[in-house]
Scaffold this motif. Sequence first.
Motif, PDB file in Angstrom:
ATOM      1  N   THR A  39     113.327  35.372  78.582  1.00 13.21           N
ATOM      2  CA  THR A  39     112.791  34.204  77.876  1.00 13.21           C
ATOM      3  C   THR A  39     111.449  33.751  78.454  1.00 13.21           C
ATOM      4  N   HIS A  40     110.983  34.446  79.497  1.00 14.59           N
ATOM      5  CA  HIS A  40     109.670  34.158  80.081  1.00 14.59           C
ATOM      6  C   HIS A  40     108.899  35.471  80.184  1.00 14.59           C
ATOM      7  N   PRO A  41     108.485  36.023  79.042  1.00 17.28           N
ATOM      8  CA  PRO A  41     107.858  37.353  79.047  1.00 17.28           C
ATOM      9  C   PRO A  41     106.463  37.338  79.669  1.00 17.28           C
ATOM     10  N   THR A  42     106.089  38.484  80.194  1.00 21.77           N
ATOM     11  CA  THR A  42     104.753  38.668  80.765  1.00 21.77           C
ATOM     12  C   THR A  42     103.998  39.698  79.942  1.00 21.77           C
ATOM     13  N   LEU A  43     102.830  39.307  79.429  1.00 22.37           N
ATOM     14  CA  LEU A  43     101.995  40.213  78.651  1.00 22.37           C
ATOM     15  C   LEU A  43     101.018  40.909  79.585  1.00 22.37           C
ATOM     16  N   GLN A  44     101.091  42.213  79.622  1.00 22.69           N
ATOM     17  CA  GLN A  44     100.196  43.007  80.466  1.00 22.69           C
ATOM     18  C   GLN A  44      99.037  43.536  79.621  1.00 22.69           C
ATOM     19  N   VAL A  45      97.817  43.167  80.008  1.00 21.02           N
ATOM     20  CA  VAL A  45      96.609  43.620  79.328  1.00 21.02           C
ATOM     21  C   VAL A  45      95.988  44.728  80.174  1.00 21.02           C
ATOM     22  N   GLN A  46      95.876  45.917  79.594  1.00 23.42           N
ATOM     23  CA  GLN A  46      95.355  47.082  80.310  1.00 23.42           C
ATOM     24  C   GLN A  46      93.963  47.417  79.785  1.00 23.42           C
ATOM     25  N   LEU A  47      92.971  47.395  80.662  1.00 21.15           N
ATOM     26  CA  LEU A  47      91.587  47.721  80.298  1.00 21.15           C
ATOM     27  C   LEU A  47      91.174  49.012  80.975  1.00 21.15           C
ATOM     28  N   ASP A  48      90.347  49.798  80.276  1.00 21.51           N
ATOM     29  CA  ASP A  48      90.007  51.105  80.841  1.00 21.51           C
ATOM     30  C   ASP A  48      88.762  51.081  81.712  1.00 21.51           C
ATOM     31  N   SER A  49      88.103  49.907  81.869  1.00 20.88           N
ATOM     32  CA  SER A  49      86.941  49.840  82.755  1.00 20.88           C
ATOM     33  C   SER A  49      86.791  48.427  83.313  1.00 20.88           C
TER      34      SER A  49
END
Length: 502
Positions: A272-282
């Motif tokens: 109920t407390h999700p974590t959004l992972q943002v992946q950048l390539d640079s």
Amino acid sequence: MRERITFVQKLGDSIDPSTLKVTDGVLSGPEVQAVLEDRLTIALDELPTELHTLLKSVHELHVRWVSPVAYEAVSPLLSRLPPGMHLFFTPARGDADASDNLCPALAHVFGDIACSTPADSFTPLQNDRFSHSSAFQYFQPLESLSHFIAYAQDQLCPPSDALCAARLNSLVLASLLDLSYDTISHTLKITALWPYQKQAVHATSWPKLRTEVGVLSGEIPPNLEPHEVGLAGLLTVLGQDTKPSATMFAVPSRHRDAESKFSARFLEPTGTHPTLQVQLDSNKPPSGGSYCSAHAYFTLPKSIFADKYQLADDLFLASKNLTALRYISQPVDLEAPEYVMKQWGSAVLLELSPPKSEKPQPWTAEVPLHLRYLAPSPGGYKNIQVPYPAVFWACTAEEGTKFPTNPFERVNLGYDGLFGPRTVFWHVDPRPVSGNNRITNTVKVPVLDLDKADWVNAVTAITVLVGFAWVAWKLAAVYVRSGYGSAPSSQTSTQTGDKKRQ
């Protein structure tokens, strides 16, 4: 009424002018790999009565729809927003009726729109720093333009005009749709954009409609300034020109291509407390000669939110590769369940903290979010769609740089009003994680199972009755043993004396 149709190819692409034919107000040519933008400018008095009445009583209104399907864009058509329907609105002074009529009008045009009135459903935008932003914002996930297409065909196309209906049906494949109105121009601009793909060069003139067609590609003209982009190609005014005319020009642009990509996904298990992972390539900024900072702009539906107090802890932010929470729309109720919320949700601007290194390297940032309680549903679960953020580098242009009107520029995007007028946005392209090419994430949320609700109600009632009976039985046992009231005074004095002797 005017129409501007523009095919924009990448730098280095071109088309042979001899392949374009202009005959009786019709331009035809070969297929080209390009982005297609079609803009229709309509005067206020040419609109259907419903829209005319609504727009006449507002100061400015900007509706921006973005497809949930990933698409490729080409300079200078690079500005990005999270997928869904965005609305930016400034009411006319003292006109409460226009505000109250806005949500019903949106529902009539776009279909299932959840807003009731701007006072209840919209959030105010921060406009104390820069005056070019609208007053209020609204957002809602919207899967397609099917309802808008049906409305436009009914309002704009005569029953016998199959070509008009076919052109509107092509919006099914569009990636963007913008509707913009302001009281200064007294015109409604409707702009649709199709992604970079093979496009047939074809356009037809219409009575009482000035149609200009451009087939352009990226170019580097002489004396190009750092804040400008160059274009070259062929222009034709249907019904006026007999052949295309060559052109080359440069326009200032605040939206550029960072030439990198990102993806976003929720870490498992979501809970109920999700974590959004943002992946950048640079981790390298695109402009070496100016100050740049990486940002992510979120439009979160009311079923999920970010906690501004949690995002105020510098040590916690550093552990997630975040720098600071730069903006969050207000108010954000941290406790209310989703089904009692009238407000659309919240907008969040986070500054990211890329790791420092000599060479470019991929990196991740993690954004903690929180789910609201959702309404009961059969099966005990509900799926919600959370759109990708818009990720960009905000870089400051040189002192004295000015950005006059650009015919391809989009303004009133929500985040652009949070930065100064010399800010250049270098956009990072979203890359889907799953194989369905969508730039949204699905979260499975546990809710009360309606199929078992009767059983839960019965057990709850029995438990309450058993608990009440147990409390009553204990009270009765005390009454039978000791009676009602306090102990006699002599007994109390004896007990006190015994304690003193001890």
